[in-house]
Design a protein around this motif. Structure first.
Motif, PDB file in Angstrom:
ATOM      1  N   VAL A 177       4.681  11.644   0.748  1.00  0.00           N
ATOM      2  CA  VAL A 177       4.663  10.249   0.312  1.00  0.00           C
ATOM      3  C   VAL A 177       5.648  10.063  -0.844  1.00  0.00           C
ATOM      4  N   LEU A 178       5.586  10.977  -1.795  1.00  0.00           N
ATOM      5  CA  LEU A 178       6.475  10.887  -2.954  1.00  0.00           C
ATOM      6  C   LEU A 178       7.929  10.961  -2.513  1.00  0.00           C
TER       7      LEU A 178
ATOM      8  N   MET B 264       6.262   2.245  -2.306  1.00  0.00           N
ATOM      9  CA  MET B 264       5.416   3.433  -2.442  1.00  0.00           C
ATOM     10  C   MET B 264       4.031   3.251  -1.828  1.00  0.00           C
ATOM     11  N   PRO B 265       3.310   2.184  -2.204  1.00  0.00           N
ATOM     12  CA  PRO B 265       1.985   2.017  -1.568  1.00  0.00           C
ATOM     13  C   PRO B 265       2.095   1.810  -0.064  1.00  0.00           C
TER      14      PRO B 265
ATOM     15  N   LEU C  50      -5.192  -3.917   2.314  1.00  0.00           N
ATOM     16  CA  LEU C  50      -5.250  -3.075   1.118  1.00  0.00           C
ATOM     17  C   LEU C  50      -4.109  -3.412   0.163  1.00  0.00           C
ATOM     18  N   MET C  51      -3.017  -3.966   0.711  1.00  0.00           N
ATOM     19  CA  MET C  51      -1.907  -4.352  -0.157  1.00  0.00           C
ATOM     20  C   MET C  51      -1.994  -5.822  -0.548  1.00  0.00           C
TER      21      MET C  51
ATOM     22  N   VAL D 260      -4.670   7.272  -1.341  1.00  0.00           N
ATOM     23  CA  VAL D 260      -4.775   5.810  -1.267  1.00  0.00           C
ATOM     24  C   VAL D 260      -5.205   5.244  -2.614  1.00  0.00           C
ATOM     25  N   LEU D 261      -6.271   5.838  -3.167  1.00  0.00           N
ATOM     26  CA  LEU D 261      -6.783   5.343  -4.446  1.00  0.00           C
ATOM     27  C   LEU D 261      -5.727   5.481  -5.534  1.00  0.00           C
ATOM     28  N   ALA D 262      -5.074   6.640  -5.582  1.00  0.00           N
ATOM     29  CA  ALA D 262      -4.071   6.872  -6.622  1.00  0.00           C
ATOM     30  C   ALA D 262      -3.000   5.794  -6.580  1.00  0.00           C
ATOM     31  N   VAL D 263      -2.503   5.520  -5.399  1.00  0.00           N
ATOM     32  CA  VAL D 263      -1.422   4.547  -5.267  1.00  0.00           C
ATOM     33  C   VAL D 263      -1.907   3.131  -5.579  1.00  0.00           C
ATOM     34  N   LEU D 264      -3.084   2.786  -5.064  1.00  0.00           N
ATOM     35  CA  LEU D 264      -3.598   1.432  -5.298  1.00  0.00           C
ATOM     36  C   LEU D 264      -3.820   1.190  -6.791  1.00  0.00           C
TER      37      LEU D 264
END
Lengths: 249, 278
Positions: free
Chosen positions: B66-67, B85-86, B239-240, B145-149
């Motif tokens: 992802v990164l 990123m998200p 989610l976004m 998911v949580l980290a990015v959100l």
């Protein structure tokens, strides 16, 4: 409510195995066959082998049925059908009571998991709840005699130790109907003795035993009825005393 | 012992009967859903025995992917990280669940051959095993998911109820696809390769790594007719904090109904034979 009595009833049971040739396992070849007009594929790559034909069998509580017959005569197939794995092509099988099939001791054994995990898994497959397995864990562990090894992965076990574990786990469930393919003899001499005792207890508790074996003496010892299979055709069920006549026939 | 103590197996008695038996198998598997859960849990635990991070290893490699993709492709596409990123993170996590559940579906019955040939366990149990195993893995990836959100602040605008609905549709649809490939793979051994190729192609054709709004209107069929796009969009967009087009949910619902009807008929017609395929 009282559950109905333990029984096995097979009526006009016929079982056919489709033989899927190695060729038929490939979709490409399957399609290619259709493309050439199905000269070879008129049977769709499967030939039937009749493993059991028109078998009738009625067993009730207390019956200890021995199955004899040559290799490939349909004994194991019948046991698998009775366990509910194979669907009849014709006729019906009806079994009242909880079934335990000791056909393959290694069923569900995962070599990378520990002994404890394997006992748990095996118990769950046999229909025990997680709680029931835990309640029996001590008894199973003690019986296996593996002690501290139960916390280690099964792949580190010797063949004999694996057999002990599998046997201890597989025989931990009570059943009304016990299906066995050959009398199980595992482990060293000491273990064989206690294993034998445990199996006897299991047999005594079970309402019905169906045991397939080539060992005539064994059948005389444990069974009170006998049936001979020949190329998928079963003889009538007779008393064990007439075993010799049946063998001569 | 609470398991069924009555077993009846009979020869074919017409199509209706086959459907009844298939339904009975389904019901039995739901009554014993805890068995499927135990098997799934066992799979997860045994796969990662001896590793410290366990399934978080996949989470870790996913996070790195992802990164990498987020930073590099965000630069290539000239999109801000805040937006890209998200998008990529959610895409990789949920699309990963879709593809592995389908790919592993090929092994569902083949792996269970031993159990299927000597017990009367419901066949659906093994389908649930595959699905549940992947849901357990997904639960680990939720970390990403949580980290990015949280990091990009989307947690404040996310529409969780709609996302939950999207996830529900994702699971329902992926489950039937997984079961379909399980049956077909048992019969034809070259199916797993075909399935792997299809899911790989889907990863490229579906906006997992690229933004759907970059696609010119004349190519919009790539989105509208792509089931994977709808599967992904139903979870990712809410989610976004974005709206989901109504036709996406309509598509997913229709796909679920038609798909399950199809798979159930295939199952009803092949149920007797599956054990012989193996």
């Amino acid at each position: 409510m009282k559950p109905p009595p333990v029984s096995i009833s097979c009526q006009n049971l016929t079982l056919r195995f489709p033989v899927y040739g190695i060729d038929a396992k490939s979709l490409k070849k399957h399609l290619a066959k259709i493309a050439v007009g199905g000269r070879l594929g008129s049977h769709h790559g499967s030939t039937d082998v009749t493993a059991i034909s028109n078998l009738n069998l009625e067993l009730k509580a207390g019956d200890r049925l021995g199955l004899i017959g040559h290799n490939g005569s349909g004994k194991t197939t019948l046991l698998r059908a009775l366990s509910g794995a194979y669907e009849p092509d014709e006729g019906s099988i009806e079994v009242q009571g909880h079934i335990a099939a000791l056909l393959d001791l290694n069923l569900g054994i995962d070599p990378t998991a520990t002994g404890f995990d394997n006992i748990r898994l095996r118990g769950r497959i046999a229909g025990l709840s997680a709680k029931e397995v835990d309640a029996r864990m001590d008894e199973i562990a003690e019986f296996s005699g593996l002690g501290p090894f139960l916390a280690m992965p099964v792949k580190t076990y010797s063949a004999g130790m694996q057999a002990r574990l599998a046997f201890a786990a597989a025989t931990a469930v009570e059943a009304d109907v016990l299906l066995m393919d050959e009398w199980i003899a595992v482990g060293d001499a000491d273990f064989q003795k206690i294993a034998h005792k445990r199996l006897l207890k299991l047999v005594e508790r079970a309402g019905i035993l169906v045991l397939a074996s080539h060992d005539v003496e064994l059948l005389r010892l444990y069974c009170n009825k006998v049936m001979r299979m020949d190329g998928g055709v079963a003889s009538p069920v007779t008393d064990i005393k007439k075993l010799d006549e049946l063998l001569a026939a | 012992m609470d398991t069924a103590t009555h077993m009846l197996r009979t020869g074919r008695r017409g199509a209706l009967f086959e459907y009844q038996m298939a339904f009975r198998d389904l019901r039995a598997s739901i009554e014993r859903i805890d068995l499927a859960w135990s098997l799934a849990w066992h799979d997860v635990v045994s796969r990662y025995r001896g590793s410290i991070l366990g399934p978080l290893w996949i989470t870790l490699s996913m996070g790195l992917m992802v990164l990498g993709i987020g930073v590099l492709w965000g630069e290539l596409f000239r999109v801000s990280l805040q937006q890209f990123m998200p998008f990529v993170a959610l895409g990789i996590v949920f699309f990963g669940t879709v593809t592995t559940t389908i790919n592993e579906g090929c092994e569902t019955f083949v792996q269970a051959a031993g159990m299927l040939s000597q017990t009367s366990l419901p066949m659906f149990t093994f389908v649930w095993r595959t699905v549940l195993r992947n849901l357990i893995n997904l639960a680990h990836h939720i970390v990403i998911v949580l980290a990015v959100l949280i990091y990009y602040g989307y947690w404040r605008v996310a529409n969780y109820p709609v996302a939950a609905l999207g996830l529900f549709f994702l699971i329902v649809n992926v489950a039937w696809i997984s079961m379909l490939v399980a049956i077909v793979s048992a019969r034809f051994r070259d199916i797993p390769q075909i399935v792997a190729s299809i899911t790989q192609a889907a990863a490229i054709m579906t906006p997992v790594f690229w933004l759907p709004d970059r696609i010119p209107p004349r190519y919009h069929l790539i989105l509208d007719a792509n089931p994977f796009y709808h599967l992904l969009q139903g979870v990712r967009a809410p989610l976004m904090g974005l709206g989901v087009a109504p036709h996406t949910f309509a598509f997913l619902a229709a796909m679920g109904v038609v798909g399950w009807a199809l798979v159930f008929s295939v199952f009803a017609n092949t149920r007797r034979r599956i054990v012989h395929y193996l």
